[in-house]
Motif scaffolding. Structure first.
Motif, PDB file in Angstrom:
ATOM      1  N   HIS A  13      39.486  12.586  50.168  1.00 24.24           N
ATOM      2  CA  HIS A  13      38.580  12.477  51.309  1.00 24.24           C
ATOM      3  C   HIS A  13      39.320  12.719  52.630  1.00 24.24           C
ATOM      4  O   HIS A  13      38.891  13.556  53.411  1.00 24.24           O
ATOM      5  CB  HIS A  13      37.764  11.191  51.365  1.00 24.24           C
ATOM      6  CG  HIS A  13      36.805  11.295  52.489  1.00 24.24           C
ATOM      7  ND1 HIS A  13      35.642  12.011  52.393  1.00 24.24           N
ATOM      8  CD2 HIS A  13      36.918  10.933  53.777  1.00 24.24           C
ATOM      9  CE1 HIS A  13      35.069  12.062  53.576  1.00 24.24           C
ATOM     10  NE2 HIS A  13      35.814  11.404  54.433  1.00 24.24           N
ATOM     11  N   HIS A  60      32.985   6.721  48.641  1.00 26.53           N
ATOM     12  CA  HIS A  60      31.619   7.254  48.661  1.00 26.53           C
ATOM     13  C   HIS A  60      31.442   8.382  47.651  1.00 26.53           C
ATOM     14  O   HIS A  60      30.325   8.805  47.392  1.00 26.53           O
ATOM     15  CB  HIS A  60      31.187   7.690  50.066  1.00 26.53           C
ATOM     16  CG  HIS A  60      32.024   8.759  50.678  1.00 26.53           C
ATOM     17  ND1 HIS A  60      32.253   8.846  52.022  1.00 26.53           N
ATOM     18  CD2 HIS A  60      32.696   9.794  50.145  1.00 26.53           C
ATOM     19  CE1 HIS A  60      33.019   9.883  52.274  1.00 26.53           C
ATOM     20  NE2 HIS A  60      33.301  10.466  51.159  1.00 26.53           N
ATOM     21  N   HIS A  61      32.561   8.844  47.073  1.00 31.07           N
ATOM     22  CA  HIS A  61      32.447   9.838  46.001  1.00 31.07           C
ATOM     23  C   HIS A  61      32.167   9.167  44.662  1.00 31.07           C
ATOM     24  O   HIS A  61      32.014   9.843  43.662  1.00 31.07           O
ATOM     25  CB  HIS A  61      33.735  10.645  45.907  1.00 31.07           C
ATOM     26  CG  HIS A  61      34.007  11.443  47.146  1.00 31.07           C
ATOM     27  ND1 HIS A  61      33.583  12.738  47.300  1.00 31.07           N
ATOM     28  CD2 HIS A  61      34.626  11.111  48.296  1.00 31.07           C
ATOM     29  CE1 HIS A  61      33.941  13.169  48.498  1.00 31.07           C
ATOM     30  NE2 HIS A  61      34.573  12.207  49.132  1.00 31.07           N
TER      31      HIS A  61
END
Ligand code: CU
Lengths: 587, 114
Positions: free
Chosen positions: A267, A316-317
């Motif tokens: 990220h 968030h993945h």
């Protein structure tokens, strides 16, 4: 921004060189292959990177072409399902690790950071050359593994598939990525030390061009995050090669551990990719609207803000991968947080354009394209950061469209903006004005046709990475492939007119855009040590004094590029009223 | 170049101010042995404690002590300037992010509310 220039008329910038044999510069100082392969000149190393990543961009683009062509039919138009997996993995690995990450830091960062801060080279020239060799070694391994059979795991390499079941070249590919990671660390370290230690006299932190700030933030991420993915990839190889249970649950491992560690790098890595692009945009928007940047400190510190906040969002993945409900809540909230510094940048750029005297040369068109596409990419990110909607949208084409808007619409546009902005300085040649503007328009149009349909099919549930799809999605897939064709033509056009400019392009003056940065002080292409050694630059003012019409050394700028009335800033410089002068109000 | 005054401790043959007399060999050996000793404490201590509630905090505490010794003596934090110290502290903060948010998932994963 205060001006410490001596009173009286500032010394005029040197007149553009007359056509004739080029003076000694970094390009014509030695033509042998060894003078390139053993160079420690940051500019030549930047060019080496430029040539290499252009090749990888084409390679990744071919893989993307295979993917898009295959999706023309609902049951796969050209390749087998297995080959399709290998094609999209090759596309992801090539584009992310071997194009996007080195694109701006290793090419323009290498070339222009020393010039923009007014010094002769990076802090560690040999380390710089070493970074290119390490990069090429990693790239060679990765390309080899793609050519002899490929990798079928997707660029995310999730175990246990990648360590247990996959029958493809996972280890050589991963090793290639692992090795090239060191090159990223070396470049980041070099740029960071250079910015700390080698600034010209008078180049205080708040006089640094915003491109330098953005690369400082990028280097911070490169230094901190890349070692984490390196060790993750080593663990992956250890598990695959020797069956040591780390990630594979059947061996007692935890597959989510890999996802945590992988995204802890990957990220922030998207900010390694986008932050330098944002830096380019800040340079170009100010130059082609002939205004000081709105909110210098806000833009500079939002880069640092993105670098720091970017480390807090990785999970968030993993919202649907089985992480804790509470952790998901927390990461959802934190993901929203990064919208704040990103929005600060966009608002400040917009305010910079407001009432500027804008001219639409190619770098400006690419930059405006960046802002528009980045806004769409950023706002659709909010749908994915929201826990509830992400459960619906996760792993669909909506995600694919979202990150292509940010990575391609944002970063690749930023890369092209930088390429067009600095090309005259790097090569000493001007490219075709008409064709470059035309190419920028073709790229934006092609981009919209490629990726807007993907939002639609993604929202309606088409999963990413699937080779087949229900018949009703075909219309949008065909539209997307057609758009990709236009986009491909758009990307080929710069290759043609930029190459032609090397042969018969007009000779570039020292400062063809009438820009304020120190990189425009010396001739185009720059001399071997960037500046006239007897008079190294001394900085007297901030980086964007367009309303005063002076560069960072306090000297009057040459005429503005076509489109912006030249008398405008000459008038403002002479009467000294800055933005409130009558000439400005007429525009 | 930003700062024309030489680095404190700089000499003619070493412009970067890294003093060769910084580490006395005896001191280095003592620190090295201390780090090794702490490793043994960690291994045998946690074996003796078994997989209890306080084993993980114990292991992390010993590990932090080792890292502090290495940073302070071997990495010369003991005579680093402010920027070096700030760098070290921020990397600890950054490690904190890594551990806290990781554990934020692992330690609450089984607390799903119906
Ligand atoms: Cu992310």
């Amino acid at each position: 921004m205060s001006i410490a220039a001596p009173q009286g008329a500032p010394a005029a910038a040197p007149v553009p060189p007359e056509p004739g044999p080029l003076p000694v510069n970094y390009l014509n100082n030695g033509h042998s292959i060894w003078s390139w392969l053993f160079t420690v000149d940051h500019k030549r190393i930047g060019i080496l990177y430029l040539v290499s990543i252009s090749i990888f961009f084409v390679a990744g683009g071919i893989a993307a072409g295979i993917v898009r062509l295959n999706l023309l039919q609902s049951d796969g138009a050209i390749v087998s399902e297995d080959a399709y997996n290998r094609a999209f993995t090759a596309h992801g690995v090539m584009m992310l690790f071997f194009f996007l990450i080195p694109a701006v830091p290793a090419v323009f960062g290498n070339f222009f950071i020393p010039m923009m801060i007014g010094t002769k080279d990076l802090a560690f020239p040999k380390l710089n050359l070493a970074s290119w060799y390490v990069f090429m070694l990693g790239a060679a391994l990765a390309i080899w593994s793609v050519l002899v059979g490929g990798i079928d795991t997707g660029w995310t390499l999730y175990p246990p598939y990648s360590t247990r079941a996959s029958q493809s070249n996972v280890i050589p590919g991963v090793l290639g990525v692992f090795i090239s990671g060191f090159s990223s660390i070396m470049t980041g370290l070099n740029i960071m030390v250079t910015i700390h230690k080698m600034r010209a006299p008078g180049m205080t932190w708040s006089r640094l061009p915003l491109f330098v700030w953005s690369l400082y933030a990028t280097s911070l991420i490169q230094l901190l995050a890349t070692p984490v993915v390196a060790i993750t990839l080593v663990l992956l190889m250890v598990e695959r090669a020797w069956g040591v249970g780390i990630f594979d649950p059947s061996l007692g491992g935890d597959p989510l551990l890999f996802q945590h560690m992988f995204w802890f790098y990957s990220h922030p890595a998207v900010y390694i990719m986008i932050l330098p692009g944002m830096g380019v945009i800040s340079e170009v928007l100010t130059c082609f609207s002939r205004k000081n940047i709105f909110g210098y400190h806000a833009v500079a510190w939002s880069s640092m803000g993105i670098a720091v906040v970017g480390f807090l969002l990785w999970a968030h993945h993993m919202f649907v991968a089985g992480i804790s409900f509470y952790a998901a809540l927390l990461f959802s909230l934190l993901s929203m947080l990064v919208a704040v510094p990103s929005a600060i940048k966009v608002f400040n750029w917009t305010a910079t354009l407001y009432r500027g005297s804008i001219s639409f040369q190619a770098p400006m068109l690419f930059s405006i394209g960046f802002v528009v596409l980045f806004i769409i990419g950023g706002l659709t990110g909010l749908y994915l950061a929201t826990l509830g909607t992400d459960i619906h949208l996760h792993d669909t084409y909506f995600v694919v469209a979202h990150f292509h808007f940010v990575m391609v619409g944002g970063m690749v546009m930023g890369y092209f903006a930088g390429l067009h902005y600095w090309w005259p300085k790097m090569t000493g040649r001007m490219y075709s004005d008409f064709w470059s503007r035309f190419a920028a328009c073709v790229i934006v149009v092609g981009f919209f046709f490629t990726f807007i349909p993907q939002f639609v099919i993604g929202y309606h549930g088409m999963p990413r990475r699937y080779p087949n799809y229900p018949q009703e999605f075909q219309f949008f897939n065909v539209m997307s492939t057609a758009g990709a064709g236009v986009l491909g033509v758009g990307y080929l056009m710069p290759a043609v007119y930029l190459t032609l400019s090397l042969i018969n392009g007009k000779r570039a003056t020292a400062n063809p855009w009438s820009a304020t940065g120190l990189e425009w002080v010396s001739q185009s292409p720059p001399p071997i040590f960037n500046f006239d050694e007897s008079k190294m630059p001394v900085v007297v003012c901030g980086p964007y004094e367009y309303s005063l019409g002076v560069d960072q050394m306090g000297r009057t700028l040459p005429d503005a590029p076509t489109g912006a009335p030249a008398e405008l800033h000459e008038g403002t410089a002479a009467d000294g009223h800055g933005p409130t002068s009558p000439a400005k109000q007429e525009s | 170049m930003a700062d024309p005054t030489p680095t404190p401790g700089a000499t003619n043959d070493d412009p970067h101010g890294i003093r060769k007399d910084l580490d006395k060999p005896g001191q280095l050996v003592v620190v090295f042995l201390a780090v090794l000793g702490l490793a043994l404490v960690n291994i045998f201590g946690s074996t003796a404690m078994g997989p209890g509630k306080f084993t993980l905090p114990f292991q992390l505490a010993v590990g932090s002590a080792q890292a502090t010794l290495v940073g302070y003596h071997f990495m010369h934090l003991k005579n680093g300037d402010k920027v070096v110290l700030l760098t070290a502290l921020s990397s600890i903060f950054w490690m904190g992010i890594l551990f806290v948010l990781f554990l934020g998932d692992y330690m609450t994963r089984h607390m799903i509310v119906d």
